[in-house]
Design a protein around this motif. Sequence first.
Motif, PDB file in Angstrom:
ATOM      1  N   VAL A  42       0.852  -1.193   0.000  1.00  0.00           N
ATOM      2  CA  VAL A  42       0.000   0.000   0.000  1.00  0.00           C
ATOM      3  C   VAL A  42       0.884   1.237   0.000  1.00  0.00           C
ATOM      4  O   VAL A  42       1.864   1.317   0.750  1.00  0.00           O
ATOM      5  CB  VAL A  42      -0.914  -0.023   1.245  1.00  0.00           C
ATOM      6  N   PRO A  78     -15.448  -7.568  12.221  1.00  0.00           N
ATOM      7  CA  PRO A  78     -15.955  -7.899  10.892  1.00  0.00           C
ATOM      8  C   PRO A  78     -14.834  -8.218   9.911  1.00  0.00           C
ATOM      9  O   PRO A  78     -13.664  -7.968  10.182  1.00  0.00           O
ATOM     10  CB  PRO A  78     -16.696  -6.632  10.472  1.00  0.00           C
ATOM     11  N   GLY A 106      -8.987  -6.108  10.196  1.00  0.00           N
ATOM     12  CA  GLY A 106      -7.560  -6.014  10.482  1.00  0.00           C
ATOM     13  C   GLY A 106      -7.084  -7.065  11.462  1.00  0.00           C
ATOM     14  O   GLY A 106      -5.986  -6.955  11.992  1.00  0.00           O
ATOM     15  N   THR A 117      -6.216 -10.271  10.883  1.00  0.00           N
ATOM     16  CA  THR A 117      -5.028 -10.934  10.353  1.00  0.00           C
ATOM     17  C   THR A 117      -3.834  -9.999  10.404  1.00  0.00           C
ATOM     18  O   THR A 117      -2.724 -10.395  10.783  1.00  0.00           O
ATOM     19  CB  THR A 117      -5.307 -11.375   8.917  1.00  0.00           C
ATOM     20  N   THR A 118      -4.069  -8.751  10.063  1.00  0.00           N
ATOM     21  CA  THR A 118      -2.975  -7.789  10.080  1.00  0.00           C
ATOM     22  C   THR A 118      -2.415  -7.647  11.489  1.00  0.00           C
ATOM     23  O   THR A 118      -1.194  -7.611  11.687  1.00  0.00           O
ATOM     24  CB  THR A 118      -3.490  -6.436   9.571  1.00  0.00           C
ATOM     25  N   GLU A 157      -8.283 -17.513  12.926  1.00  0.00           N
ATOM     26  CA  GLU A 157      -9.496 -18.234  12.551  1.00  0.00           C
ATOM     27  C   GLU A 157      -9.284 -19.744  12.444  1.00  0.00           C
ATOM     28  O   GLU A 157      -9.425 -20.330  11.385  1.00  0.00           O
ATOM     29  CB  GLU A 157     -10.041 -17.703  11.223  1.00  0.00           C
ATOM     30  N   HIS A 185     -14.558 -15.835  14.213  1.00  0.00           N
ATOM     31  CA  HIS A 185     -15.831 -15.275  13.780  1.00  0.00           C
ATOM     32  C   HIS A 185     -16.995 -15.807  14.617  1.00  0.00           C
ATOM     33  O   HIS A 185     -18.088 -15.255  14.567  1.00  0.00           O
ATOM     34  CB  HIS A 185     -16.073 -15.572  12.299  1.00  0.00           C
ATOM     35  N   LYS A 206     -13.216  -2.717  -3.643  1.00  0.00           N
ATOM     36  CA  LYS A 206     -12.002  -3.478  -3.974  1.00  0.00           C
ATOM     37  C   LYS A 206     -11.967  -3.861  -5.452  1.00  0.00           C
ATOM     38  O   LYS A 206     -11.172  -4.716  -5.852  1.00  0.00           O
ATOM     39  CB  LYS A 206     -11.940  -4.762  -3.133  1.00  0.00           C
TER      40      LYS A 206
HETATM   41  N1  LIG Z   1      -1.325  -7.970   1.479  1.00  0.00           N
HETATM   42  C1  LIG Z   1      -2.147  -6.909   1.557  1.00  0.00           C
HETATM   43  N2  LIG Z   1      -1.869  -5.791   0.877  1.00  0.00           N
HETATM   44  C2  LIG Z   1      -2.680  -4.720   0.944  1.00  0.00           C
HETATM   45  N3  LIG Z   1      -3.793  -4.665   1.672  1.00  0.00           N
HETATM   46  C3  LIG Z   1      -4.151  -5.753   2.391  1.00  0.00           C
HETATM   47  C4  LIG Z   1      -3.335  -6.928   2.363  1.00  0.00           C
HETATM   48  N4  LIG Z   1      -3.925  -7.854   3.151  1.00  0.00           N
HETATM   49  C5  LIG Z   1      -5.043  -7.267   3.653  1.00  0.00           C
HETATM   50  N5  LIG Z   1      -5.187  -6.017   3.207  1.00  0.00           N
HETATM   51  C6  LIG Z   1      -6.245  -5.077   3.551  1.00  0.00           C
HETATM   52  O1  LIG Z   1      -6.113  -4.713   4.907  1.00  0.00           O
HETATM   53  C7  LIG Z   1      -7.356  -4.712   5.575  1.00  0.00           C
HETATM   54  C8  LIG Z   1      -7.333  -5.633   6.779  1.00  0.00           C
HETATM   55  O2  LIG Z   1      -7.148  -6.947   6.320  1.00  0.00           O
HETATM   56  P1  LIG Z   1      -7.062  -8.205   7.282  1.00  0.00           P
HETATM   57  O3  LIG Z   1      -6.625  -9.356   6.443  1.00  0.00           O
HETATM   58  O4  LIG Z   1      -6.238  -7.872   8.447  1.00  0.00           O
HETATM   59  O5  LIG Z   1      -8.593  -8.386   7.709  1.00  0.00           O
HETATM   60  P2  LIG Z   1      -9.223  -9.470   8.657  1.00  0.00           P
HETATM   61  O6  LIG Z   1      -9.770  -8.786   9.834  1.00  0.00           O
HETATM   62  O7  LIG Z   1      -8.288 -10.584   8.879  1.00  0.00           O
HETATM   63  O8  LIG Z   1     -10.441  -9.936   7.753  1.00  0.00           O
HETATM   64  P3  LIG Z   1     -11.025 -11.410   7.493  1.00  0.00           P
HETATM   65  O9  LIG Z   1     -11.913 -11.707   8.629  1.00  0.00           O
HETATM   66  O10 LIG Z   1     -11.791 -11.237   6.247  1.00  0.00           O
HETATM   67  O11 LIG Z   1      -9.892 -12.344   7.374  1.00  0.00           O
HETATM   68  C9  LIG Z   1      -8.389  -5.109   4.532  1.00  0.00           C
HETATM   69  O12 LIG Z   1      -9.021  -3.941   4.079  1.00  0.00           O
HETATM   70  C10 LIG Z   1      -7.595  -5.731   3.418  1.00  0.00           C
HETATM   71  O13 LIG Z   1      -8.161  -5.427   2.169  1.00  0.00           O
END
Ligand SMILES: Nc1ncnc2c1ncn2[C@@H]1O[C@H](COP(=O)(O)OP(=O)(O)OP(=O)(O)O)[C@@H](O)[C@H]1O
Lengths: 278, 268, 274, 274, 261
Positions: free
Chosen positions: C15, C41, C45, C47-48, C176, C209, D143
Amino acid sequence: MPSPAVSLPHGDPAWRGRLIGTLLAAIILWPLLAWSEFKPWILLDEQSLKATGRFLAAFFPPAHSLDFLALAAEATWQTVAMATAGMALALIGAIPFTLIVTEQLSVSRIGTGRIGWLGRTVRQAVRWLLILLRSVPELVWALLFVRIVGLGPTAGVLAIALTYCGMLGKVYAEILESANPHATRSLLQNGGSRLGALVYGMLPEAASELVSYTIYRWECAIRGSVVMGFVGAGGLGQRMDESMKMLAGDEVCTMLIIFVLLVACADGVSKLLRGRLA
Amino acid sequence: MKREPGMKALPPAPRRPLSVLLVLLALAALTIASFATLRLQWQGLFSADAAATSMEFLRGFAPPETAPAFLWKVAGGIAETLAMSALGTGIAALLGLALALPASGRFGGVGRGFIRLILNVLRSVPELVWAAVLLIAAGLGPFAGTLALAVHTTGVLGRLFADTLENESPQAEAALRINGAAPMAAFFYASLPQTLPQMMSYTLYRWENNIRAAAILGVVGAGGLGQMLKYHLSLFQMHQAATVILAMLLLVALVDAVSFGLRRVMTR
Amino acid sequence: MSFELQGVSVRHPSVAAGQAFALSDLALGIAQGEQVALIGPSGAGKTTLLHTLACALRPDAGGLQLFGTDPWKLDNAARHALRRRLFLAPQTPPLPPRQRVVTAVLAGRLPQWSLAQALLSLVKPADPRAAFEALARFNLEDKLYHRVDRLSGGERQRCGMARLLVSEAAAFLVDEPLSALDPTLARQTLRVLQQEAKARQATLVCSLHQVDLARQHFERIVGLRAGRIVFDAPREAVSDAMIAALYQNAHEAVPALADSPTPAVLRRPATRCF
Amino acid sequence: MSFELQGVSVRHPSVAAGQAFALSDLALGIAQGEQVALIGPSGAGKTTLLHTLACALRPDAGGLQLFGTDPWKLDNAARHALRRRLFLAPQTPPLPPRQRVVTAVLAGRLPQWSLAQALLSLVKPADPRAAFEALARFNLEDKLYHRVDRLSGGERQRCGMARLLVSEAAAFLVDEPLSALDPTLARQTLRVLQQEAKARQATLVCSLHQVDLARQHFERIVGLRAGRIVFDAPREAVSDAMIAALYQNAHEAVPALADSPTPAVLRRPATRCF
Amino acid sequence: QQVLRVSAIPDEAPTELQRKFKPLGNYLEQKLGMKVEFMPVTDYAASVEGLINNKLDMVWFGGFTFVQAKARSGGKVLPLVQREEDEQFKSVFVTTDKAINKLTDLKGKTFSFGSESSTSGHLMPRYFLLNAGINPDTDMKRVAFSGAHDATVAAVSGGKVDAGAVNISVWEKLVTQNKVDPKTVRVFYTTPGYYDYNWSVRSDMNPALRQKLTEAFLSLNKNDPQGKEILDLQRATRFVPTRPENYDAIEKAARQAGLLK
Ligand SMILES: Nc1ncnc2c1ncn2[C@@H]1O[C@H](COP(=O)(O)OP(=O)(O)OP(=O)(O)O)[C@@H](O)[C@H]1O
Ligand SMILES: Nc1ncnc2c1ncn2[C@@H]1O[C@H](COP(=O)(O)OP(=O)(O)OP(=O)(O)O)[C@@H](O)[C@H]1O
Ligand SMILES: [Mg+2]
Ligand SMILES: [Mg+2]
């Protein structure tokens, strides 16, 4: 916490196969080493080292007379042009063959894991054609084309086109087969056509590998000297062979540098395309 | 609950990078320039007597020589060719893998550039030149031939392997490394199994190439099918050449079948 | 403290700078041995955040402390050594196809193994019993020598969990783990994870979830939405209304948002693809 | 009838003949326009059944009728034409990394496109509005031009569902569409799927692990266990006891099974791998 | 016919051949009043195929290649002229090994020929070896084809081959140019003379043109500057006419050595 209730299945089922495979490999390796008189230590023999050193010393400084550079420049363009033309023709043949041979794109294979008899026959026929194209030695193609189109670049380009068609067809197919089949399979299962599945499922995965290999082949065409020399088509590879036979180390060295530069260029293009395309 | 997506503006498509287009245009221009400057003469190919000439040429090969003495010689050539090419390719595959690791940028950009340069030199130097160098270093015989094949093939396989590793999706390896696995261990547990079929296919394909390699082996007196072919073709002994070509064809088909079978086993 | 975040903001490497953060200004502390559920939801974020905790993503701003040290102030080797004490189980287990279950599971031991041991184990699995026992805790022991690409979706997920069990980490970051499992198995799997964490005194951070499971099994629940922590509370303090709010707006109320164009739509991604 | 199975037994191609079937002796009929939930423990054979219905696996025994014809009696081309009327959404979304969302979604149109159209659409998406609208129904419209490997797990799953919406199939076979979604989004997604199926008079077969959702939203529920149908009943007839029985034994009662060694453990798989 | 297409067997580097040919080509253009084009090849067989398939008009053949071309075309190739030296051409056998003093000493040694199709680098040395009772294929430890005379000398002087056979004129060139030290690499056998190189054409060539060509070669003369330049480059004193029968001995040798069937 339930302790593992069932006992460990004794023995790894793959272990025996691996052991036998290793033993077999060792058994096969022995005659190979014997037949090829594999004695690496003679490389370190002092006299050999000296002789090699003398031989390599003749490579420096590289030849840089204007005459020679002009000759080399002309040969370079000729080489590049022949390689490019040969590759272009080879691709025209190789791409359809690849599509026929690739099993992942088979529709009849879905659900059964087996390919229908018609598909199998056609595939087998094309595979043999590809084998034939690439295993007929370049010298034979050259002899044939000298008869038909005479000496000159035409024969060289044709010989490249035919041999490389065989190689590209085979290797492209294997690259496509090695890619992760999940996306392709799903598209096919939902009724997509072979070509649709190829461009939407396979190429995004395999494009970079295809580009790498194509560029590598182009490099090979540039180096390829056998046919070129045979038909008098000129080019760097032929010049290099000649200089080598005449033991003109400095000329060889200059041409090697040109080769390395060309190859580095090709590598750059390959890297750029792989980064962007895929 | 039904939404009205039509109300929402469709976002504009992002611009495509120009560089790819430029490179593709440049490649097209190169191709056109190549055809234009070469003054290729196709009329010979499509002339009436082209077919007749080729038929006559092909007929020259029939029947292949089948005298037992000659067949024995071919068998010897096959053995020697197989030994040299298999060993040369095997050595090259191992060295190529070892060099491909740094060349795929695993140990940083500098290492990548340096090893790639070495690989470029290894394969830019034609087999014939390697043969000449090794003839002086190792003397006449199959050993020099094997080494000549191995050195050049190392350059080729190193480059192809490195590209394969770079093209592979890195998630599986990243998952292990995030958990603290050493880079090499993660490579052997995640990336190698993913790329192995492709590497195997490149190795076997190079093996095929090495089976056909002719000139180099003659220069170092190593013999084998390639040298036999060159010898008989030079002397216009077409029947003998035909037998040698058939033997080569068989070997190539054999390798192709091995490649096919291994791939079956590995990817099914 | 196992993890301590202060004002952490994270952006994915792909990004462009200047665009929105995936996580913004997060503050969070997790003590050693604590068990935390992470809910929110899709796209919130989770996973992040787990990747950030695992030192797999470098925060663009803020301070991250891991077992008392800032991993991004260490040199590469030291940081990598730190990673051995963590285990991140990704959302979709990225297992090489054609690998066998036993190998995939034992890969959890890699941080402890020397390269020679690792290579040897590829030829002959070093400790099949450990893999077998780990699999048995998820009822998967009969797939020990199967290929991972021939497992069903839930079996593959459990295979990833078994890898966690054989690892020797002191903190589990699990993304998850139950998504592909049936309700009974989900409960069993969660129980095994919690028991294991408790037995080793390991920290467990688990994104989920299944809100009901999270509320039943975890003492502490962190709610994440649009890259920010919405609540971070013991389970007694988490009300149905909070949960509803956490998930609600983002999706149900979209028509309201639609009138004012969201910046994300106008933003052009800097992607290059075909 | 959309689907009709009689005594169908299925084995995966890699499984040697003589070994256990993944589905054995199944009888099932699903009328056009019907909506069926498929539930069962992990490894029960849900995915296998959906693949069988999609002509992606050939039954080893029994009769399969699809829209009134036996696909395996047709020649390849006709069978492939039949597949256009089906849409199978796999458990893990089949998205090539580095593809853009718009391309991945529009790939659902491939069966309808000529090659020229398909190629053109790679350069300039043929119908970005359709993709946009499909994504919007899952709150993913922002997206549209992102790369699929940069989506979160749930976003990727919704991207796969959007592909279903743009396809023109008359039967949807959806494999665990909700596994990576939060509860609210899960409900929304399920609703969209059911509305879409209803609107087109399409059949919907959906495998699920969320038993409560299945019982709330589907009229008919099929319970699968160990490759056999345990029950196939309207939702009113499905009792909690039946559900408990469906999931129970396989996992909870394992210690009981332990005394008699299960044949599965003794069986050696004929795998070849490294 | 507007263009005379000329080539030569690549017993030297084709670049070198091209350099050597340039003044000769100009001279022939003058004399014939038509364009003369030189097409270098790197393989002996290509020059043979080129001439007999009407893709070349005149080729500088070695004795053996001429015989091959004659056999393969059914006698439709004619030798026009040759250098005076080619009437008594010789090959030399060179070695660095003190123990090798005659052909029979080569038993069990390693040996390098030049190209497979070379007269002076392969056919005649093989013929004389066979006459001395040495069959290179069975009696020697290993036989290589270096591809060129210079390469043979390099392999021998590098000590990697026990002995090799080379064209006497190349050997003398290398000695005068100090490319080889005659003290370490010495000649231990020189073959009797035989007919070698010539300029050949197809026998269906326009007789008037053939006549003009022959005369052009024969009238080259060391006394005028142009003639001297050409003859020096060709390492010739003068050109003399030649006949197919001159090569009967070579043909016999080739058949005896099993190189022509
Ligand atoms: N490799 C990446 N590069 C750029 N943006 C990303 C990347 N991975 C995730 N994102 C964006 O970052 C945000 C958070 O993503 P994340 O994967 O952390 O969500 P999450 O809470 O794990 O969701 P889910 O429950 O769907 O797995 C999302 O808007 C996603 O589009
Ligand atoms: N490609 C395959 N080759 C061989 N066996 C397989 C393959 N895929 C699945 N199986 C086996 O078939 C059985 C049924 O698998 P299936 O994927 O249908 O289960 P499922 O009900 O979808 O489970 P889950 O809920 O975990 O996805 C399992 O025992 C599994 O191990
Ligand atoms: Mg996630
Ligand atoms: Mg499944």
